[in-house]
Design an enzyme around this catalytic site. Structure first.
Site, short mmCIF file in Angstrom:
data_model
loop_
_atom_site.label_atom_id
_atom_site.label_comp_id
_atom_site.label_asym_id
_atom_site.label_seq_id
_atom_site.Cartn_x
_atom_site.Cartn_y
_atom_site.Cartn_z
N ARG A 187 67.87 30.14 85.25
CA ARG A 187 69.19 30.73 85.38
C ARG A 187 69.63 30.66 86.84
NH1 ARG A 187 70.02 36.93 83.96
NH2 ARG A 187 68.93 37.20 85.94
N ARG A 242 47.95 57.74 46.82
CA ARG A 242 49.01 56.96 47.44
C ARG A 242 48.37 55.94 48.36
NH1 ARG A 242 50.85 61.95 51.24
NH2 ARG A 242 48.79 62.14 52.14
N HIS A 271 64.72 63.72 76.53
CA HIS A 271 65.02 62.91 77.71
C HIS A 271 63.78 62.18 78.21
CE1 HIS A 271 65.47 62.39 82.14
NE2 HIS A 271 66.67 61.95 81.77
N CYS A 281 67.51 35.75 75.42
CA CYS A 281 66.61 36.23 76.45
C CYS A 281 67.01 37.69 76.69
CB CYS A 281 66.72 35.41 77.72
SG CYS A 281 68.37 35.29 78.39
N ASP A 340 73.14 42.40 78.93
CA ASP A 340 74.52 42.50 79.38
C ASP A 340 75.48 42.58 78.21
OD1 ASP A 340 75.11 42.75 82.15
OD2 ASP A 340 74.06 40.86 82.49
N LYS A 363 54.80 60.99 44.98
CA LYS A 363 53.75 61.69 44.24
C LYS A 363 53.92 61.49 42.74
CE LYS A 363 52.51 65.47 46.39
NZ LYS A 363 52.82 66.83 46.88
N ARG A 390 55.19 71.02 42.47
CA ARG A 390 54.91 70.26 43.70
C ARG A 390 56.11 69.42 44.10
NH1 ARG A 390 49.71 66.91 41.90
NH2 ARG A 390 49.29 66.83 44.15
N SER A 440 72.21 30.83 75.46
CA SER A 440 71.16 31.84 75.41
C SER A 440 71.85 33.20 75.46
CB SER A 440 70.21 31.68 76.59
OG SER A 440 69.26 32.71 76.57
N GLY A 459 57.44 69.59 56.58
CA GLY A 459 58.61 70.45 56.64
C GLY A 459 59.21 70.70 55.28
N ARG A 473 64.36 33.70 86.22
CA ARG A 473 65.36 34.22 87.14
C ARG A 473 65.10 33.64 88.52
NH1 ARG A 473 63.19 38.41 84.33
NH2 ARG A 473 64.58 39.59 82.96
N MET A 516 58.99 71.83 51.25
CA MET A 516 58.25 72.89 50.60
C MET A 516 56.91 72.36 50.12
SD MET A 516 58.88 75.22 47.32
CE MET A 516 57.64 74.38 46.39
N TYR A 562 65.15 30.18 69.05
CA TYR A 562 64.02 30.82 69.70
C TYR A 562 64.40 32.19 70.25
CZ TYR A 562 66.09 29.59 74.21
OH TYR A 562 66.93 29.50 75.28
N THR A 614 71.23 39.58 75.86
CA THR A 614 71.59 40.75 75.05
C THR A 614 71.64 42.03 75.86
OG1 THR A 614 69.28 40.87 74.37
CG2 THR A 614 70.81 39.79 72.86
P1 ADP Z 1 50.64 68.30 49.48
O1 ADP Z 1 51.67 67.24 49.33
O2 ADP Z 1 50.90 69.26 50.57
O3 ADP Z 1 49.26 67.73 49.46
P2 ADP Z 1 50.21 68.95 46.74
O4 ADP Z 1 51.32 69.07 45.78
O5 ADP Z 1 49.46 67.70 46.68
O6 ADP Z 1 50.78 69.21 48.18
O7 ADP Z 1 49.28 70.20 46.45
C1 ADP Z 1 48.54 70.95 47.37
C2 ADP Z 1 47.11 71.14 46.86
O8 ADP Z 1 47.09 71.70 45.57
C3 ADP Z 1 46.40 69.82 46.77
O9 ADP Z 1 45.09 69.97 47.21
C4 ADP Z 1 46.44 69.52 45.30
O10 ADP Z 1 45.38 68.71 44.93
C5 ADP Z 1 46.37 70.90 44.67
N1 ADP Z 1 47.01 70.90 43.36
C6 ADP Z 1 48.28 70.53 43.09
N2 ADP Z 1 48.53 70.61 41.77
C7 ADP Z 1 47.40 71.05 41.19
C8 ADP Z 1 47.01 71.32 39.83
N3 ADP Z 1 47.87 71.14 38.83
N4 ADP Z 1 45.76 71.75 39.62
C9 ADP Z 1 44.90 71.93 40.65
N5 ADP Z 1 45.19 71.69 41.93
C10 ADP Z 1 46.43 71.25 42.21
MG MG Z 2 72.90 39.22 82.45
MG MG Z 3 48.74 66.46 48.22
#
Ligand code: ADP
Ligand code: MG
Ligand code: MG
Length: 902
Positions: A637, A343, A459, A854, A791, A29, A98, A786, A107, A582, A109, A874, A789
């Site tokens: 083989r 991104r 599993h 193989c 065995d 980011k 952020r 050959s 997961g 085989r 923050m 190969y 892999t």
């Molecule tokens: P995530 O990775 O979960 O998308 P973000 O850091 O991108 O988290 O932020 C969550 C939301 O808050 C997004 O919609 C983002 O565009 C908005 N946001 C983040 N920073 C700002 C900011 N400075 N002003 C306005 N909106 C923001």
């Molecule tokens: Mg074998």
């Molecule tokens: Mg975002």
């Protein structure tokens, strides 16, 4: 950092100081915010605290020296730039905090918006917005909510309940109907919730808010869900996360403001166009949270034509700059557009190919880069049959796509029932809470496996992937009740015998039978679709990229095929020969009887008779295969498995004998068989009398096979064809074994081939560790190696595949002892090392020694890259994997500057 380090470490970067290539340091980011800033795009000013700072904090448990001062300095310069001070009571600067690691990670923050608001600055904020009290109090209540939840672990539902409460009192479902007084009341309620759970008042000091939020982002790197996710996705645990501090812009200032997300192309199909959602009068998190209904981005054109035009311009610019599909987040504050994130966007397998092809057309990337941007796992996904979905089919649950494919069948809840119904020719889906090693037979019998618990390394998931069987795991909406033979999902009750359909790619579960359609990519490989004429962007893109991969690769790709039909299909898929044919199956079916005769033979005569009867049958098999592979090399083989595998099981024979005796029938043959089975019993058949050892103890067995191969080759050549047989001796551990077999084989070949012009190579498998370690000696007697892999992995690790995959692999994966099964991807450190040694020493002893592999690793993407790097000639894999191996061999051969796209 050493305490006396004279040069202060730089922990904080202004957006103007970074760029997109600094993902390791600034996280994805932060690096991309910097890149957009430097492109001159409208990004709210801010700064990024590095992953190094995070790592230092996580190792020592406190912020590293100098960090606080650097944050202070950057904050001051931000305040100067904005002409406002953080949380100033009269005219506050507000920021968001952020998280942002190198790879985006669920997961971790989430974000805290509106940092800097308190009981006093909320008034200042209202004044800034021209006396918009509602907006100011809405922003404040959001801060307490997000800060409480993500920084102080206050249960989020409590805030939501309080909000629902106020809406109910007001008789509305819509946040927008709440006025400033309502929201002021909500802030009070939120503060009480906060105090109740944390034992302290909501912090009023802006800088303390900021510091606590930053620290919470650092800590979230080690949150349980983040740790689990990293382990599953094989993301290193020591990368750390960066923290972005960004000036707030407000989408919740009224109808002329709003927030949205967009993709520069369709991430599902790759089609060009505008894909996005917009929500007026809202802050960012509302879009994702689905609190109100968004509108398609196109509608922004009506709402705010200027911003819309500007946004499209920026999206085009980003695509051109990143030379790829981008996803973005933006906010409009009173008619002014702000970019908050971009991104290189995730996409489906189909879109990956289509987009790569389009970008080549547009001149943005070359074919090498296009090849780099797709991968074998995506291609493999596109080769599975898919459900034909239309609006009639709504999934009832969604779990984890644990093993791809599409499967429909009758629901069963026990392994035994699965086996029973499958024996009657039914297709069944085995449904369990989770599977365990006792379910193995049922899993083999089932068309697909569905569990309500467990992830990608459970599993069920591991075993299903090993078997190439469709599996959805962890569909936790399912209440599975095995004793009652039913499961419930939502309002539906599904009983044993009801039909369900599962999609192992998407993890979706459907009631009833969903029709399956063949993959168009397979149809293309089969030659049924002409890429030049067909109007199918996917097929055309696949064709183009495969053609380039074939031109680029150095590794050849062969197939493992035992029959003419397999050989023919593999050839259509691009196989350049057979790397493993085989001969075991040539001893099965109605030929079993001959094998029994061979085993029971009481003297030379009887044995020779049995072999003589097998000879023409084998010869016919080879003729068929040589014809299909006309002109391409075929590695045959010699027989490998222990011979008792061809006899009936001991229990069955014992019963037969007893029954026959009872009836007073002649039991001589049955008794002889029984005695043979007892005599041949092995404690560890994998390590017993098999492979070359059979050839050395059973006179005439290998000789018969060699003769059949040579005669078949001569027959094909006499017919005007070309045959290039390569005879491969399995399980060799010492050069003397090979020399003995070779001497006899050469004599027979010379006799059969005569002046026909047929040439037969003789080589060996390298599948016993000792063979790898004495490869220099073995190469003296081998024209090719050959690597077997499977065995080599079994014997390298000292475990047998059949015993371990169901018994404990899931646990090893869970513990991270290996990140992926060593039967799936070659263990480069251990087994790979044996291969390196054998390749080097073998080639040193015999320059030009042909080297191949193989075994299923030959079609595994990561392994193919390893085999390329070691310099093999190969790889050989099952017919369906041939295109995957071609693609990955091409990718291994090109070098590009492109970044990795996880
Ligand atoms: P995530 O990775 O979960 O998308 P973000 O850091 O991108 O988290 O932020 C969550 C939301 O808050 C997004 O919609 C983002 O565009 C908005 N946001 C983040 N920073 C700002 C900011 N400075 N002003 C306005 N909106 C923001
Ligand atoms: Mg074998
Ligand atoms: Mg975002």
């Amino acid at each position: 950092m050493a305490a006396h380090d004279p040069v202060e470490h730089k922990y904080v970067y202004d957006f103007a100081e970074g760029n997109k290539d600094l993902k390791d340091l600034l996280g994805g980011k932060g690096a991309n915010l910097a890149e957009m800033t430097n492109l001159g795009l409208p990004v709210p000013p801010g700064f990024t605290i590095t992953t190094e700072a995070c790592k230092a904090y996580l190792t020592t448990g406190r912020e590293p020296d100098g960090l606080a001062a650097q944050i202070e300095a950057h904050l001051e310069s931000l305040e100067r730039e904005m002409g406002r001070r953080l949380g100033d009571p009269d005219d506050p600067l507000l920021v968001s905090v952020r998280s942002g690691a190198k790879f985006s990670m669920p997961g971790m923050m989430e974000t805290v918006l509106n940092v800097g608001l308190n009981d006093r600055s909320v008034v200042g904020l209202s004044n800034q917005a021209g006396g918009n009290d509602r907006f100011a109090w809405d922003s404040y209540r959001r801060l307490i909510q997000m800060f409480g939840k993500t920084v102080c672990e206050v249960p989020g539902e409590e805030f939501e309940h309080a909000l629902d409460e106020i809406k109910r009192a007001k008789g509305t479902h819509n946040d927008l109907d709440l006025d400033a007084d309502d929201l002021r009341g909500l802030v009070d309620a939120y503060k009480q919730i906060f105090a109740k759970h944390t034992g302290r008042e909501f912090p009023q000091e802006p800088r303390e808010q900021l510091d606590l939020a930053i620290r919470a982002v650092f800590d979230s790197w080690n949150a349980e869900r983040a740790v689990l996710y990293r382990r599953q996705e094989r993301i290193p645990a020591d990368l750390g996360t960066a923290v972005n501090v960004v000036t707030m812009v407000f989408g919740n200032l009224g109808p002329d403001s709003g927030t949205g997300v967009a993709f520069t192309r369709d991430p599902g199909s790759g089609a060009q166009g505008i894909y996005g959602d917009y929500l007026a009068n809202a802050q960012g998190e509302d879009v994702v949270a689905g609190i109100r209904n968004t509108v398609p981005l196109q509608e922004l054109e009506q709402l705010d034509k200027t911003s819309y035009g500007q946004l499209l311009g920026i999206m085009a610019r980003l695509e051109e700059h990143y030379k790829d599909l981008c996803d973005i987040e933006f906010t409009i504050e009173r008619g002014k557009l702000w970019m908050l994130q971009t991104r290189v966007g995730k996409r489906t397998a189909a879109a990956a190919f289509v987009i790569a092809g389009q970008l080549v057309d547009e001149g943005l990337i070359d074919l090498d880069e296009a090849l780099h941007r797709v991968n074998g796992a995506q291609l493999a996904q596109l080769m599975f049959p898919r459900f034909q979905l239309d609006h009639e089919f709504e999934p009832v649950a969604k779990g984890i796509g644990a093993s791809p494919g599409a499967a429909s069948g009758k629901v069963v809840f026990t392994s035994a029932r699965a086996v029973e119904l499958a024996a009657e020719g039914e297709s069944v889906i085995l449904v369990r809470r989770e599977t365990n090693p006792d379910d193995l037979n049922g899993m083999i019998a089932a068309q697909g496996i569905l569990t309500s618990r467990g992830g990608k390394t459970s599993h069920a998931a591991v075993v299903a992937r090993g078997m190439g069987k469709t599996c959805v795991s962890g569909a936790d909406e399912l209440e599975v009740n095995v004793p009652a033979k039913k499961f419930t999902v939502g309002d539906h009750v599904v009983n044993e015998g009801d039909v369900v359909s599962i999609d192992g790619t998407t993890g979706k579960v459907y009631l009833g039978e969903v029709p399956v359609m063949p993959s168009e990519v397979v149809q293309y490989f089969e030659g049924e679709l002409d890429p030049e004429t067909i109007d199918d962007a996917l097929v055309r893109a696949v064709h183009r990229i495969m053609t380039h991969a074939d031109a680029a690769r150095r590794l050849r790709v062969r197939t493992n095929a035992d029959t003419g039909a397999d050989a023919a299909r593999a050839r259509r898929f691009g196989a350049e020969g057979i790397g493993l044919c085989r001969t075991e199956h040539m001893f099965l079916g109605d030929r079993r009887e001959l094998v029994e005769r061979l085993i029971l033979a009481s003297g030379e005569r009887e044995r020779e008779d049995a072999l003589a009867a097998l000879l023409p049958l084998q010869r016919a098999d080879f003729i068929e295969i040589f014809r299909e592979m006309d002109g391409l090399p075929v590695t045959v083989r010699l027989i490998d498995p222990p011979l008792h595998e061809f006899l009936p099981p001991l229990e069955q024979l014992a019963v037969n004998v007893a029954v026959a005796q009872e009836r007073g029938e002649d039991v001589a043959k049955e008794e002889a068989l029984l005695a043979a089975v007892r005599r041949m019993h092995e404690e560890n058949p994998m390590l017993g009398l098999r492979g070359v050892r059979l050839g050395l103890v059973i006179p005439g067995l290998f000789a018969m096979q060699v003769r059949a191969i040579a005669e078949a080759a001569v027959a094909v050549v006499r017919d005007g064809g070309t045959a290039c047989p390569e005879i491969m001796v399995p399980l060799v551990g010492a050069v003397q074994e090979l020399e003995t077999v070779r001497a006899e084989a050469e004599r027979i070949i010379a006799e059969v081939v005569g002046d026909s012009g047929v040439e037969v190579l003789i080589g060996t498998m390298i599948e016993v560790p000792r063979a790898a370690l004495t490869a220099g000696q073995i190469a003296e007697a081998a024209e090719f190696f050959s690597f077997g892999t499977n065995d080599l992995t079994q014997m390298g690790w000292g475990f047998s595949r059949d015993d371990v995959e169901g018994a404990f692999f899931w646990r090893y994966l869970e513990l991270g002892i290996f990140g992926i099964s060593p039967f799936e991807s070659i263990d480069t450190d251990g087994v790979g090392r044996l291969i390196r040694i054998a390749a080097e020493e073998g080639r040193a002893a015999r320059p030009g020694l042909k080297l191949g592999v193989c075994g299923e690793h030959g079609g595994d993407p990561d392994s193919v890259h390893f085999f390329h790097e070691v310099g093999l000639d190969y790889v050989s894999c099952s017919p369906f994997r041939v295109p995957v191996a071609r693609l990955e061999a091409g990718r291994a051969a090109i070098t590009t500057t492109g970044s990795d796209s996880r």
